[in-house]
Scaffold this active site. Structure first.
Site, PDB file in Angstrom:
ATOM      1  NE  ARG A 373      -3.467  -2.402   2.592  1.00 20.42           N
ATOM      2  CZ  ARG A 373      -4.285  -2.730   3.569  1.00 20.42           C
ATOM      3  NH1 ARG A 373      -4.511  -1.887   4.557  1.00 20.42           N
ATOM      4  NH2 ARG A 373      -4.890  -3.893   3.577  1.00 20.42           N
ATOM      5  CD  GLN A 391      -3.591  -7.930   5.114  1.00 22.57           C
ATOM      6  OE1 GLN A 391      -3.997  -8.604   4.178  1.00 22.57           O
ATOM      7  NE2 GLN A 391      -4.244  -6.875   5.585  1.00 22.57           N
ATOM      8  CG  HIS A 395     -10.743 -13.525   3.032  1.00 29.17           C
ATOM      9  ND1 HIS A 395      -9.443 -13.436   2.631  1.00 29.17           N
ATOM     10  CD2 HIS A 395     -11.142 -12.259   3.329  1.00 29.17           C
ATOM     11  CE1 HIS A 395      -9.062 -12.162   2.648  1.00 29.17           C
ATOM     12  NE2 HIS A 395     -10.071 -11.430   3.075  1.00 29.17           N
ATOM     13  CE  LYS A 475     -14.144  -1.503  11.957  1.00 26.00           C
ATOM     14  NZ  LYS A 475     -12.975  -0.851  11.406  1.00 26.00           N
ATOM     15  CG  HIS A 521     -12.816  -9.399   4.995  1.00 31.01           C
ATOM     16  ND1 HIS A 521     -12.161  -9.235   3.794  1.00 31.01           N
ATOM     17  CD2 HIS A 521     -14.134  -9.194   4.743  1.00 31.01           C
ATOM     18  CE1 HIS A 521     -13.058  -8.926   2.860  1.00 31.01           C
ATOM     19  NE2 HIS A 521     -14.254  -8.891   3.407  1.00 31.01           N
TER      20      HIS A 521
END
Length: 648
Positions: A373, A391, A395, A475, A521
């Site tokens: 990113r 990471q 999923h 979340k 996620h």
RNA sequence: GCCCUUAUAGCUCAGCUGGUAGAGCACCUGAUUUGUAAUCAGGGGGUCGCGGGUUCAAGUCCUGCUGGGGGCACCA
């Protein structure tokens, strides 16, 4: 004037004239309290001694013994006293706001020239003068029109704007510290001399946008620390120094773990020791995930923009993506790709291969996914915020009914992993439906309660952040607390009903029809880079034996012991220990010092005594005592200690 | 991205008002065979982040860029 009834902490009630101030109440209780009182809590609100109480209420009078209130007043009065000092020295400086924060306060000023460290010294000196003057603090409630006129006349545009932002109907409070005036919610002390003159310190200056808005002017923010006494201030400064010593960037250099360089800002060059930590952690996570029913996959780094257009990232996230253009010879147009900024769209591609049945769900796909990113230049920080990172991503494709059990399973896994890695305490934050969202309220009800039920069944405390969820689903965020009390957000669990639809993920249900699965996620560590940084700081570089990159050094005391040193080292290596031999011609003191600084958890010393007895002298990091052990004992003990937790 | 600040040997840093670089540790060599946090001696090593400019002369002053640090904004 009418009477009001005040209820004290011990339950007694007394009647007073309406409009009585806490100062008068304190005086009515005991003459000693008149002097000692600093503020009051009235109906749960922190009250200035000068504010009138207009109706029946509960009241508690505070003295300097009440830490929370005393520190609040000290820090808030410091902010005002500092602003007064600044305007006394530089009358043209405009004032804005100056709130209390952890351990101190800050105040934002508008001034053309930057404040220098010497300026801070001058401001501190002036603050002490103001404190020593014991100037009275006075407060009044003003009509807003008067206040606006007042600040316009004074040439304080920020204050004028501030008044416009205070809701109609709310009291507009004016404060004076001696001759100096400020708009302030309060409460404050009764005179400037109540602030301890030797327990505050101006620490640094930094830029800060007016009202936190990057389109507004950049102000100069001066930060200060303030405590009740000199000792507390000193203790806090010592704590900050200790925290600086365990900075992962410093440890990374000292332990030869990694480096960063100009040509690749925000990307890590891992050295052998650092990469060893990474691989140990990755192997551990791989084992945990396998046992938890995940399947590991690997997806591409460079993906055509077409996929990012479908997923919606091209539109919403493009400025943060690394774009890769390929100019193929003979092609009519360039092919535009992007380094993946996240793994989700790729995981959906794996899911989409072949026809899926409800019998395949839940399908848990994990990837130690490398992502890039383009983070803004000012946001990068060591390993904690980088541009290239990996990471511990996964999923879970599942049905609505499976969300709760998947969530519960995830939290159980996460808490066990955190415990293994040395973090016993973590907090859960549940972010619920935002105002702008997709999906029916019925679905949101169901999904939110699935998450809530999962947490509650595990008996864990949690906080709710109403309206803070993503537009596609609620979340959970997981924040762990490290050895010196800092909090780090690492784990996350997000429910997504959107991406499977956008990318056409489907399964055949019991009814024979096609349905879109939910996509969960989730990550536990967040990123390897950041988590290793957190581990280093949590342990001050003294990683537990199984994670330590260099676990043991076998050091000779005399060269005649070298053969036994090698024998010992090889036996330990065979038992799975990362052991090294140190047979350099140096004193044992020198070797012990060097390997202790290198944070090697265990040093073995071998001299002629050990050679004859086939023993080793064991010295553990942080312990100045040594322990004799036979070679066989050492191999058994450290061979076992080298295994990751859970014996995987 | 914005504000402030900073960049000298592998590391930590010194280098006053401009006169072409220095310390400690590390490294290399030699001596020393040593019992739990630094053995002694000698040696090598820097186009002072990069590019412009001022000056007889720039590590030092000015300016642009890049990276770092402290914050703010950002982190879908």
């Amino acid at each position: 004037m009418s009477q009001i009834s005040l209820t004290f902490p011990d339950g007694t009630k007394r009647d007073y004239a309406a409009g009585v101030t806490p100062a008068e109440v304190a005086a009515s209780i005991a003459s000693g309290l008149t002097k000692k009182a600093i503020s009051a809590t009235v109906n749960g609100a922190h009250f200035d001694l000068q504010w009138p109480i207009k109706a029946d209420a509960t009241i508690a009078i505070h003295t300097m013994a009440d830490d929370a209130q005393a520190l609040d007043l000290i820090r808030h009065d410091c902010a005002h006293i500092m602003a007064r000092a600044v305007q006394e020295i530089w009358p043209d400086v405009k004032v804005t706001i100056g709130p209390v924060r952890d351990y101190g306060w800050f105040y934002d000023f508008d001034r053309a020239e930057p404040f220098t460290p010497e300026d801070l010294g001058a401001i501190e000196a002036r603050m002490r003068q103001i404190i020593n003057a014991r100037d009275p603090v006075r407060t009044e409630v003003w009509p807003r029109a008067d206040a606006i006129k007042f600040y316009e006349a004074k040439g304080e545009p920020f204050k004028v704007e501030l008044i416009g932002r205070i809701p109609e109907g709310e009291d507009l409070r004016m404060y004076w510290h001696g001759h100096w005036q400020d708009l302030c919610r309060g409460p404050h002390f009764q005179h400037t001399g109540q602030v301890p003159a030797d327990a505050f310190k101006l620490t640094h200056v930094a830029g800060a946008y007016w009202l936190g808005d990057s389109t507004r002017p950049m102000l100069q923010r001066i930060y200060g620390l303030a405590f009740k006494n000199r000792e507390d201030l000193k203790a806090h400064q010592t704590m900050l120094e200790e925290a600086a010593k365990r900075d992962h960037r410093k440890l990374g250099r000292e332990m030869e773990l990694f480096h960063l360089q100009d040509e690749a800002p925000g990307m890590v060059f891992w050295h052998p020791n650092g990469w060893q930590i990474w691989r140990t952690l990755e192997d551990y996570m791989r084992g945990r995930l396998r046992h938890a029913g995940y399947k590991e996959i690997r997806t591409p780094q460079v993906v055509d923009r077409v996929l990012w257009e479908k997923s919606g990232h091209w539109e919403a996230y493009r400025e943060n993506m690394f774009i890769v253009e390929v100019d193929e010879e003979g092609a009519k147009e360039k092919r535009i790709n992007a380094l993946k900024p996240m793994n989700c769209p790729c995981h959906v591609q794996v899911f989409n291969q072949g026809l899926k049945s409800y019998r395949d769900l839940p399908l848990r796909l994990a990837e130690f996914g490398s992502c890039h990113r383009y983070e803004s230049s000012g946001s990068m920080h060591g390993l904690m915020r980088v541009r290239g990172f990996t990471q511990d991503d996964a999923h879970i494709f599942c049905t609505e009914d499976q969300i709760e059990s998947e969530c519960a399973g995830f939290i159980a896994l996460l808490s066990s992993v955190y415990k293994d890695l040395g973090f016993d305490k973590f907090d859960i934050k549940l972010s619920t439906r935002p105002p702008v969202r997709i999906g029916s309220d019925e679905t949101w009800d169901k999904v939110e309660s699935a998450l809530t039920n999962a947490i509650q069944h595990l008996g864990l405390p949690y906080q709710i952040n109403p309206g803070d969820g993503a537009f596609y689903g609620p979340k959970l965020d997981f924040k762990l607390t490290d050895a010196i009390g800092r909090e780090w957000q690492c784990g996350t669990f997000q429910v997504d009903a959107q991406l499977p639809v956008r990318l056409g993920a489907e399964y055949v249900g019991e009814d024979g029809a096609k349905h879109h699965p939910y996509m969960l996620h989730r990550a536990i560590l967040g990123s390897f880079e950041r988590f290793i940084g957190i581990l280093l700081e949590n342990y001050s570089g003294r990683l537990p034996f199984w994670l330590a990159p260099r676990q043991m050094v076998v050091s000779s005391i005399v060269s005649d012991a070298d053969a036994f040193v090698y024998e010992t080292t090889n036996a330990l290596k065979k038992a799975g220990v990362r052991a090294e031999a140190d047979t350099r011609n140096e004193k044992i003191n020198y070797k012990v010092r060097e390997h202790s600084i290198g944070k090697v958890p265990v040093i073995l010393a071998v001299g002629m005594k050990e050679v004859e007895e086939r023993t080793v002298s064991v010295r553990r990091l942080g312990d100045s005592k040594t322990e004799a052990m036979t070679l066989d004992q050492a191999i058994a003990e450290f061979g076992f200690a080298a295994l990751p937790p859970g014996g995987q």
